[in-house]
Structure formats: structure tokens, C-alpha cells
Design an enzyme around this catalytic site. Sequence first.
Site, short mmCIF file in Angstrom:
data_model
loop_
_atom_site.label_atom_id
_atom_site.label_comp_id
_atom_site.label_asym_id
_atom_site.label_seq_id
_atom_site.Cartn_x
_atom_site.Cartn_y
_atom_site.Cartn_z
CB SER A 20 -0.90 0.02 1.24
OG SER A 20 -1.52 1.28 1.33
CB SER A 67 -2.39 4.55 2.23
OG SER A 67 -3.31 4.27 1.21
CE LYS A 83 -12.94 1.11 -0.75
NZ LYS A 83 -12.72 1.78 -2.02
CG ASP A 118 -12.91 5.49 -2.81
OD1 ASP A 118 -11.75 5.88 -2.63
OD2 ASP A 118 -13.33 4.37 -2.45
N GLY A 157 -18.03 -2.04 -6.27
CA GLY A 157 -18.26 -0.78 -5.56
C GLY A 157 -17.71 0.42 -6.33
CB ALA A 158 -14.44 1.10 -7.88
CE1 TYR A 171 -2.62 1.64 -5.82
CE2 TYR A 171 -4.90 2.29 -6.16
CZ TYR A 171 -3.94 1.65 -5.41
OH TYR A 171 -4.30 1.00 -4.26
P1 NAP Z 1 -14.43 -5.21 -6.98
O1 NAP Z 1 -15.53 -4.97 -6.04
O2 NAP Z 1 -13.61 -6.39 -6.88
O3 NAP Z 1 -15.15 -5.09 -8.43
C1 NAP Z 1 -14.52 -5.17 -9.57
C2 NAP Z 1 -15.54 -5.59 -10.65
O4 NAP Z 1 -14.76 -5.87 -11.78
C3 NAP Z 1 -16.28 -6.87 -10.31
O5 NAP Z 1 -17.46 -6.60 -9.66
C4 NAP Z 1 -16.49 -7.48 -11.71
O6 NAP Z 1 -17.65 -6.94 -12.28
C5 NAP Z 1 -15.34 -6.93 -12.51
N1 NAP Z 1 -14.30 -7.97 -12.71
C6 NAP Z 1 -13.62 -8.66 -11.77
N2 NAP Z 1 -12.76 -9.51 -12.36
C7 NAP Z 1 -12.92 -9.37 -13.69
C8 NAP Z 1 -12.34 -9.98 -14.83
N3 NAP Z 1 -11.40 -10.93 -14.71
N4 NAP Z 1 -12.75 -9.58 -16.04
C9 NAP Z 1 -13.69 -8.60 -16.20
N5 NAP Z 1 -14.28 -8.00 -15.14
C10 NAP Z 1 -13.90 -8.37 -13.92
O7 NAP Z 1 -13.43 -4.01 -6.97
P2 NAP Z 1 -13.72 -2.47 -6.76
O8 NAP Z 1 -13.55 -2.13 -5.35
O9 NAP Z 1 -14.99 -2.10 -7.43
O10 NAP Z 1 -12.46 -1.85 -7.54
C11 NAP Z 1 -12.34 -1.98 -8.93
C12 NAP Z 1 -10.99 -1.45 -9.40
O11 NAP Z 1 -10.84 -0.09 -9.03
C13 NAP Z 1 -9.80 -2.19 -8.77
O12 NAP Z 1 -8.82 -2.34 -9.76
C14 NAP Z 1 -9.31 -1.24 -7.70
O13 NAP Z 1 -7.94 -1.37 -7.45
C15 NAP Z 1 -9.63 0.10 -8.32
N6 NAP Z 1 -9.81 1.16 -7.33
C16 NAP Z 1 -8.96 2.21 -7.36
C17 NAP Z 1 -9.11 3.25 -6.47
C18 NAP Z 1 -8.17 4.43 -6.55
O14 NAP Z 1 -8.08 5.18 -5.58
N7 NAP Z 1 -7.50 4.63 -7.64
C19 NAP Z 1 -10.13 3.21 -5.51
C20 NAP Z 1 -10.99 2.11 -5.51
C21 NAP Z 1 -10.83 1.07 -6.42
P3 NAP Z 1 -18.65 -7.89 -13.11
O15 NAP Z 1 -18.75 -9.17 -12.34
O16 NAP Z 1 -19.88 -7.09 -13.13
O17 NAP Z 1 -18.08 -8.09 -14.47
#
Ligand code: NAP
Length: 401
Positions: free
Chosen positions: A14, A16, A57, A93, A118-119, A189
Site C-alpha cells: 500500500s 497510503s 467498505k 473515493d 463498488g468502484a 494505479y
Molecule cells: P471489486 O468490487 O472487486 O469489483 C470489480 C468488478 O470488476 C467486479 O465486480 C467485476 O464486475 C469486474 N471484474 C472482476 N474480475 C474481472 C475480470 N477478470 N474480467 C472482467 N471483469 C472483472 O473491486 P472495486 O472495489 O470495485 O475496484 C475496482 C478497481 O478499481 C480495482 O482495480 C481497484 O484497485 C480500483 N480502485 C482504485 C481506487 C483508486 O483510488 N485509484 C479506488 C478504488 C478502487 P462484473 O462481475 O460485473 O463483471
Amino acid sequence: MAEFGLLGEHLSHSWSPQIHKALAGYDYDLFSIPPEQLGEFLQTTPCRGLNVTIPYKKAVIPYCVELSPAAKRLGSVNTMVKRENGWYGDNTDYAGFCAMAEPFPVQGSYALVLGSGGAGIMAARALQDLGAKQVDIVSRHGEVNYVNLNRDADIIVNATPVGMYPQNGQAPVDLREFPNCKGVIDLIYNPRRTKLILDAENLGIPSVSGLKMLVVQAQKAAEQFSKQKIEDSRAKTALRSLQLQMENIILIGMPGCGKTTVGKLLAKALNKDFLDADQVLEAQYGPIPAIFEAKGEEGFRVLETKTLEELGKRSGCVIATGGGAVTREENYSLVRQNGTIVRIVRPIDCLPTEGRPISQTTKLSALAARREPLYRAWADFTIENTGTPEAAVQAILEAIT
Ligand code: NAP
């Protein structure tokens, strides 16, 4: 123990702590807590403020006595502040994503958000709030999926983990299929430039990586932790300093131009690890002249690409590449994903040839004529190594900071 920190389940990597230190000066710990200990941790921790990440979260919501409007609306908390009556839960976020989306023409646009986690839900809400005409969430098994998604999208947001370390080099969609696309926002990132971002750069589509969101969500959390406004200029400085800390400096140039000597000194000056791609390759596969003898140049290049694939995933290193690394186009994205590429130039009559199979069998001038255009095309900038190695290092430091 620090008064602030990040709560998650597995937090070995991390950034952070560095970000919060740069933004507000306080120490910041990482709390990797298994699910069965979440309640006890939140009830007993002496921390005054927490950020929350995957998978908690939503799970922390029952432990909050009050939620901000953003947290309530998104059903997700990434920032907790301890008040007299208990935890207050907020979601920063959303603000981080809006800052990332700000330079893009969202108003009146048609946006696709890839991923329904969630994102993704948060990004879709934010795009609607920013005036998008239509926002579709693309989900692998949803009504809008990767087979029937509309390819007229103006803005594409990646909110999936596809392309994230260690699965570098993958993209959730092929951007060439989206002729109207005017902006790509990737929440990932690490790496700094995912395949999706590199594809966007290649096609001339403006893009942004998730590092900006990471810093802005931390800025908004740190304001609540420290009870002080943190100016945007400070967040910008923190973002730039994080980029410098995390980025690789990739050295390219003719065999013998000084990549190893300059690279070692540069790594010391920047407090980064130094890696020599040829040495890493030899440690794994044996001496380079023997590889050339047994497998020819093509066989060597295959091993070189494998080596760069591993090295390019790392962050915060100085990496000296072999002189011929530029001859394979696929190597570019491997080193570019986390790197700034520096071309080192040295007069041909100063280049040594001993122990360098290609330099010994090919006239150096012919080799330079073939390779210099490639070095130029790859380089973010060029420095002359005609004086001391220290002077070359100084020139690089001036160019990157
Ligand atoms: P999450 O809850 O794990 O959701 C990601 C979604 O991506 C899943 O619900 C799924 O949606 C899809 N997914 C997962 N594996 C996949 C695959 N192999 N192929 C295609 N789709 C896939 O994660 P999250 O918290 O929403 O975060 C998503 C991304 O945003 C992560 O990469 C995280 O690191 C990034 N993020 C970045 C920040 C930042 O500050 N920059 C903050 C938060 C999150 P479906 O099942 O609907 O396809």
C-alpha cells in the site's frame, strides 16, 4: 501506534502511508484484519481515523453511528473518523474520481463503466452527477456485457481489476473498437500505465490513471483526520513525489554507452534499486555469448523479453536494458508501463565491444544506423554521456525532476 491508518484484509502493498505523510505529516499504519476480528478491532482501536479498503467498505457501515450523504448514497465507506458518540463514515473515493474525471468532456457524453463492483457503481453515479447523457455499467454477466456493449461510447472507465499488478498487460476491452472514444479513465494505479492506458496513448486518446484518485481521496480523508484544509497544490506535490518514487527509470542506448555505470550512480542518487537486465537474464539463463551460440539472436531476444516482462512490473527501480531491447516492439510497453525512458548517447568511437556478441560481429556504425531511430522513438528524453558518469547522472536528475 499511529493515530491513523488503513483497514483492510491483506495490505502488504500500500502506498497510503507515504501519501498521508506527504499530505499531512502524520504517521499512518496498515491494519490487516481478518473478517472475524473486524468488530473487535473497530471497537477497541485507539485510532482516531481510518481509511477502509477491500473487503470492508460495506462491512464497516453497521459500526458507524452516522454516515455522510455520499457514504449513504453509495452504500460504501472508505473513511472513518472517531467522534465522541462513535464512528462517522464518509466516502472520499467519489471526490477522488470526480477530480480524475474533471479534464474529460463528460457533460452530455455517453460513458461506459467497465465493472459492477463498488468502484464501478460509484464511478457511474459520479459520471451521471457530472452531466453524462447516458452511463452504462458493463458487467460480465449483466444485461450490458462485453458482447453487446455499445461501441459508440465517448468515455470509457475501467473499474475492473483487469490489467492490475501482477496481471499486467491485459485490457478489459480493445480500444480500437471504439472510434468515438475521447477519454479513458483507469482506476488502476499499479502499474502506472495499464495496457488500456498504453493503448489509449497509442491511439492518441487522452487518458488518466488511478494514482490521481488515490491521492485526492487521501487528501479529502486527511482533511478530516487533521481537521485542516489541505491545499490542492500540496496534493499535486504529493502526487508528483509519489510518481517519482514509484516510477522506474529505464536506460536505453547502444551497447557500451554507459547504461550500467550511469544507472548504478543514478540509483544511488535516487535511492532506488538498480537492475541490469542483461545481468538478471544471465543469472537465470546463463552467459549471453553461450545463449547466442546455442539459440542465436532470436532465441536470446525471447529470453530478453521474458526478463523485461518481469522487471517492467516492478516500481521504483533504475533498469539498464540491453542495447538491442528496442528491436522488439513488444518490449516498449513492458518497460513503459511503470517507466520513464532515458536514451544515453555516446560517440561510436568510445563504445567498447569486448564481451558483446552483436557489437563484435556487426560494424558499430551500421548497428547505430539501425538502432538510433528506435532509441529516439522510445525515449522520453536523451542525455549525452560524453563527460563523467556523474555529469550524465546530473543531466538525468535535472530532466526527471
Ligand atoms: P471489486 O468490487 O472487486 O469489483 C470489480 C468488478 O470488476 C467486479 O465486480 C467485476 O464486475 C469486474 N471484474 C472482476 N474480475 C474481472 C475480470 N477478470 N474480467 C472482467 N471483469 C472483472 O473491486 P472495486 O472495489 O470495485 O475496484 C475496482 C478497481 O478499481 C480495482 O482495480 C481497484 O484497485 C480500483 N480502485 C482504485 C481506487 C483508486 O483510488 N485509484 C479506488 C478504488 C478502487 P462484473 O462481475 O460485473 O463483471
